[in-house]
Design a protein around this motif. Structure first.
Motif, PDB file in Angstrom:
ATOM      1  N   ALA A   1      -3.173  -9.824   4.799  1.00  0.00           N
ATOM      2  CA  ALA A   1      -3.867 -10.922   5.422  1.00  0.00           C
ATOM      3  C   ALA A   1      -3.971 -12.021   4.128  1.00  0.00           C
ATOM      4  N   LEU A   2      -4.041 -13.066   4.775  1.00  0.00           N
ATOM      5  CA  LEU A   2      -4.139 -14.445   3.646  1.00  0.00           C
ATOM      6  C   LEU A   2      -5.522 -15.090   4.046  1.00  0.00           C
ATOM      7  N   LEU A   3      -6.057 -15.298   2.660  1.00  0.00           N
ATOM      8  CA  LEU A   3      -7.317 -16.430   2.641  1.00  0.00           C
ATOM      9  C   LEU A   3      -7.009 -17.522   1.881  1.00  0.00           C
ATOM     10  N   LYS A   4      -6.848 -18.680   2.534  1.00  0.00           N
ATOM     11  CA  LYS A   4      -6.527 -19.861   1.566  1.00  0.00           C
ATOM     12  C   LYS A   4      -7.715 -20.363   1.302  1.00  0.00           C
ATOM     13  N   GLY A   5      -8.185 -20.458   0.198  1.00  0.00           N
ATOM     14  CA  GLY A   5      -9.312 -20.794  -0.328  1.00  0.00           C
ATOM     15  C   GLY A   5      -9.218 -22.559  -0.398  1.00  0.00           C
ATOM     16  N   GLY A   6     -10.753 -23.226  -0.417  1.00  0.00           N
ATOM     17  CA  GLY A   6     -10.729 -24.383  -0.109  1.00  0.00           C
ATOM     18  C   GLY A   6     -10.646 -25.419  -1.639  1.00  0.00           C
ATOM     19  N   LYS A   7     -10.174 -24.583  -2.715  1.00  0.00           N
ATOM     20  CA  LYS A   7     -10.002 -25.144  -3.929  1.00  0.00           C
ATOM     21  C   LYS A   7      -8.535 -24.794  -4.406  1.00  0.00           C
ATOM     22  N   PRO A   8      -7.682 -25.572  -5.251  1.00  0.00           N
ATOM     23  CA  PRO A   8      -6.457 -25.229  -5.553  1.00  0.00           C
ATOM     24  C   PRO A   8      -6.737 -23.988  -6.744  1.00  0.00           C
ATOM     25  N   GLY A   9      -5.783 -23.292  -6.907  1.00  0.00           N
ATOM     26  CA  GLY A   9      -5.736 -22.064  -7.834  1.00  0.00           C
ATOM     27  C   GLY A   9      -4.631 -21.038  -7.600  1.00  0.00           C
ATOM     28  N   PRO A  10      -4.629 -19.862  -8.186  1.00  0.00           N
ATOM     29  CA  PRO A  10      -3.607 -18.790  -8.076  1.00  0.00           C
ATOM     30  C   PRO A  10      -3.696 -18.349  -6.796  1.00  0.00           C
ATOM     31  N   VAL A  11      -2.587 -17.088  -6.653  1.00  0.00           N
ATOM     32  CA  VAL A  11      -2.564 -16.240  -5.704  1.00  0.00           C
ATOM     33  C   VAL A  11      -3.051 -14.992  -6.268  1.00  0.00           C
ATOM     34  N   VAL A  12      -4.059 -14.412  -5.811  1.00  0.00           N
ATOM     35  CA  VAL A  12      -4.721 -13.131  -6.197  1.00  0.00           C
ATOM     36  C   VAL A  12      -4.509 -12.044  -5.089  1.00  0.00           C
ATOM     37  N   ALA A  13      -3.875 -11.023  -5.352  1.00  0.00           N
ATOM     38  CA  ALA A  13      -3.759  -9.865  -4.537  1.00  0.00           C
ATOM     39  C   ALA A  13      -4.534  -8.660  -4.722  1.00  0.00           C
ATOM     40  N   LEU A  14      -5.138  -8.045  -3.861  1.00  0.00           N
ATOM     41  CA  LEU A  14      -6.052  -7.129  -3.735  1.00  0.00           C
ATOM     42  C   LEU A  14      -5.677  -6.013  -2.745  1.00  0.00           C
ATOM     43  N   ARG A  15      -5.498  -4.943  -3.281  1.00  0.00           N
ATOM     44  CA  ARG A  15      -4.805  -3.744  -2.567  1.00  0.00           C
ATOM     45  C   ARG A  15      -5.807  -2.590  -2.428  1.00  0.00           C
ATOM     46  N   ALA A  16      -5.478  -2.180  -1.057  1.00  0.00           N
ATOM     47  CA  ALA A  16      -6.104  -0.639  -0.661  1.00  0.00           C
ATOM     48  C   ALA A  16      -5.223   0.085  -0.066  1.00  0.00           C
ATOM     49  N   ASP A  17      -5.177   1.496  -0.390  1.00  0.00           N
ATOM     50  CA  ASP A  17      -4.424   2.237   0.529  1.00  0.00           C
ATOM     51  C   ASP A  17      -5.039   2.881   1.898  1.00  0.00           C
ATOM     52  N   MET A  18      -4.298   3.331   2.645  1.00  0.00           N
ATOM     53  CA  MET A  18      -4.757   3.853   4.011  1.00  0.00           C
ATOM     54  C   MET A  18      -4.582   5.046   4.623  1.00  0.00           C
ATOM     55  N   ASP A  19      -3.733   5.827   3.834  1.00  0.00           N
ATOM     56  CA  ASP A  19      -3.479   7.188   4.429  1.00  0.00           C
ATOM     57  C   ASP A  19      -4.405   8.254   3.964  1.00  0.00           C
ATOM     58  N   ALA A  20      -4.297   9.376   4.711  1.00  0.00           N
ATOM     59  CA  ALA A  20      -5.099  10.595   4.555  1.00  0.00           C
ATOM     60  C   ALA A  20      -3.997  11.742   4.261  1.00  0.00           C
ATOM     61  N   LEU A  21      -4.544  12.858   4.172  1.00  0.00           N
ATOM     62  CA  LEU A  21      -3.701  14.184   3.624  1.00  0.00           C
ATOM     63  C   LEU A  21      -3.724  15.190   4.692  1.00  0.00           C
ATOM     64  N   PRO A  22      -2.717  16.073   4.401  1.00  0.00           N
ATOM     65  CA  PRO A  22      -2.807  17.315   5.364  1.00  0.00           C
ATOM     66  C   PRO A  22      -3.404  18.403   4.832  1.00  0.00           C
ATOM     67  N   VAL A  23      -4.877  18.139   4.772  1.00  0.00           N
ATOM     68  CA  VAL A  23      -5.856  19.025   4.361  1.00  0.00           C
ATOM     69  C   VAL A  23      -7.083  19.299   4.987  1.00  0.00           C
ATOM     70  N   PRO A  24      -7.523  20.413   5.375  1.00  0.00           N
ATOM     71  CA  PRO A  24      -8.662  20.755   6.047  1.00  0.00           C
ATOM     72  C   PRO A  24      -9.981  20.457   5.516  1.00  0.00           C
ATOM     73  N   GLU A  25     -10.855  19.934   6.234  1.00  0.00           N
ATOM     74  CA  GLU A  25     -12.051  19.231   5.399  1.00  0.00           C
ATOM     75  C   GLU A  25     -13.229  20.634   5.788  1.00  0.00           C
ATOM     76  N   LYS A  26     -13.712  21.037   4.503  1.00  0.00           N
ATOM     77  CA  LYS A  26     -14.835  21.969   4.482  1.00  0.00           C
ATOM     78  C   LYS A  26     -16.270  21.515   4.192  1.00  0.00           C
ATOM     79  N   VAL A  27     -16.298  20.190   3.965  1.00  0.00           N
ATOM     80  CA  VAL A  27     -17.908  19.626   3.655  1.00  0.00           C
ATOM     81  C   VAL A  27     -18.551  19.462   5.034  1.00  0.00           C
ATOM     82  N   ASP A  28     -19.562  19.906   5.082  1.00  0.00           N
ATOM     83  CA  ASP A  28     -20.226  19.892   6.422  1.00  0.00           C
ATOM     84  C   ASP A  28     -21.101  18.540   6.412  1.00  0.00           C
ATOM     85  N   ILE A  29     -20.504  17.560   7.090  1.00  0.00           N
ATOM     86  CA  ILE A  29     -21.065  16.189   6.918  1.00  0.00           C
ATOM     87  C   ILE A  29     -21.018  15.637   8.493  1.00  0.00           C
TER      88      ILE A  29
END
Length: 433
Positions: free
Chosen positions: A82-110
């Motif tokens: 996604a792109l968010l174009k700011g109201g002032k001139p300036g650089p392009v800054v990228a922010l990254r997050a990864d989305m995937d999970a793992l083939p692991v069984p969950e033992k924590v009781d939450i």
């Protein structure tokens, strides 16, 4: 004199603006925290494996579109940008997050424990966010919310990268950061700097840690195929035993670390994780297969270790009369934090968490495919605390384990860090053009 007054006035203006933005970021990040926690727990309860993050991508895209951002889906299979174009001139800054999970069984009781199963390489497996990627996504969603509300003041453009398959695509599929880069995520518009974070189960909540330069290891996967001569187990002299040869190779590989590598310069890890051979206990088989991983924190050492592994395995095999074939596949590069960028942006992290809560950390021999973004623009990757206050980091459950657990009560520190980096990188009058 007039020029000096103009410079001083500019500096004062920047200082006042910076303080104002910092106050707004702090207020808005605190306000969005309950939503961030809600998003994170929803994602935790509904994890998806690498290259299969379909519902996760839909969840993210719906939120980003609600903010009025330019949203692109289907990037590198299931990624969202996604792109968010700011109201002032300036650089392009990228922010990254990864989305995937793992083939692991969950033992924590939450209350939001994962009970999801999915198919992985032909097997039905349990699925869990056992590395905290759910928190990364929620933090970046919260960051998008805060920055969208401050759009008119943003200098330049913010590119939000929600990346699939950081843990590695299944089988022979392409995926992850290499495919994102291949499909042009760092271009159009061209990114000037990229930032990423990773939650840590052994760093106390509210704290941030980082390392300039080489921070996380490269990851190479290797296989060593050994072909000997089959014989009856009662007559080993008639064989060329690939199992004995394999064990000798395993021992010899460790001397690369203990006797051949300058580990004062940078760490080296060679691990054999799989050893396949034989079908019966009274037959010496013809073949054996070793598989493992190599971790290095210096590109020259990485190439040197590759050559030493090939030479060592082949010569041990020759001594036994066996044929040996070595294959090495580089999965990730060294995650390298641009030193100049780190020096300039650490004050932003200190604003977000507090000066006393930000510190340097040692090498990490784990790997991150965030490293591929750093081949296209200066990059800075840091760690965010997820361990409950007062807990013993030596007893913290490790990543990629069924007991993995994080305290999500201070994820707003991650939101503040990302937002502060965007504003400070764009408004810093010393930023390189």
């Amino acid at each position: 004199m007039q020029k000096i007054l103009t410079i001083l006035l500019t500096c004062v203006t920047f200082s006042v603006q910076a303080q104002d933005f910092q106050a707004q970021i702090k207020q808005q990040a605190s306000a969005i925290l309950p939503e961030v926690i809600k998003w994170r727990r929803h994602l935790h309860q509904h994890p998806e494996l690498s290259n299969r993050e379909v519902k996760t991508a839909e969840y993210i895209a719906a939120h980003l579109k609600s903010l009025g951002l330019e949203v692109q889906t289907g990037v590198a299979k299931t990624g969202v940008v996604a792109l968010l174009k700011g109201g002032k001139p300036g650089p392009v800054v990228a922010l990254r997050a990864d989305m995937d999970a793992l083939p692991v069984p969950e033992k924590v009781d939450i209350p939001f424990k994962s009970t999801v199963t999915a198919e992985y390489l032909g097997q039905t497996v349990p699925v869990m966010h056992a590395c905290g990627h759910d928190s990364h996504v929620a933090i970046l969603m919260g960051t998008a919310s805060v920055l969208a509300g401050m759009k008119k003041d943003i200098p330049g453009t913010v590119k939000f990268i929600f990346q699939p398959a950081e843990e590695g695509p299944p089988g022979d599929e392409e995926g992850g950061a290499p495919l994102m880069v291949k499909e042009g995520v760092m271009d159009h518009p061209k990114v000037d700097a990229v930032f990423g974070l990773h939650i840590s189960s052994s760093i106390e909540i509210g704290k941030i840690q980082y390392k300039p330069g080489a921070a996380m290891a490269s990851s190479d996967w290797f296989s060593i195929a050994i072909k000997g001569k089959q014989a009856h187990g009662s007559a080993p002299w008639n064989s060329i035993d690939p199992i004995v040869t394999g064990t000798q190779i395993i021992n010899a590989l460790q001397t690369i670390v203990s006797r051949q590598s300058n580990i004062v310069e940078a760490p080296v890890v060679i691990t054999v994780g799989k050893f396949h051979s034989g079908v019966r206990n009274n037959i010496i088989p013809e073949e054996a297969l070793l598989e493992g991983t190599i971790r290095t924190l210096d590109s020259k050492m990485q190439k040197d270790v590759h050559e030493r592994i090939r030479r060592t395995a082949t010569q041990v095999g020759n001594a036994a009369g066996a044929e040996v074939k070595v294959n090495i596949d580089t999965k990730t590069l060294v995650t390298f934090n641009d030193s100049a960028l780190v020096e300039r942006m650490v004050p932003s992290l200190q604003k977000a968490a507090g000066t006393s809560q930000v510190s340097t950390m040692p090498w990490v021999t784990g790997a991150e495919d965030f490293s591929f973004y750093g081949t296209k623009a200066p990059a800075f990757f840091f760690y965010l605390g997820g361990m409950p206050k007062g807990a013993d980091p030596r007893k913290a459950p490790g990543h990629h384990t069924p007991d993995f657990y994080i305290d999500d009560s201070m994820l707003d520190v991650g939101v503040k860090a990302f937002c502060q980096l965007v504003f400070d990188y764009g408004t810093n009058p010393q930023r390189k053009k």
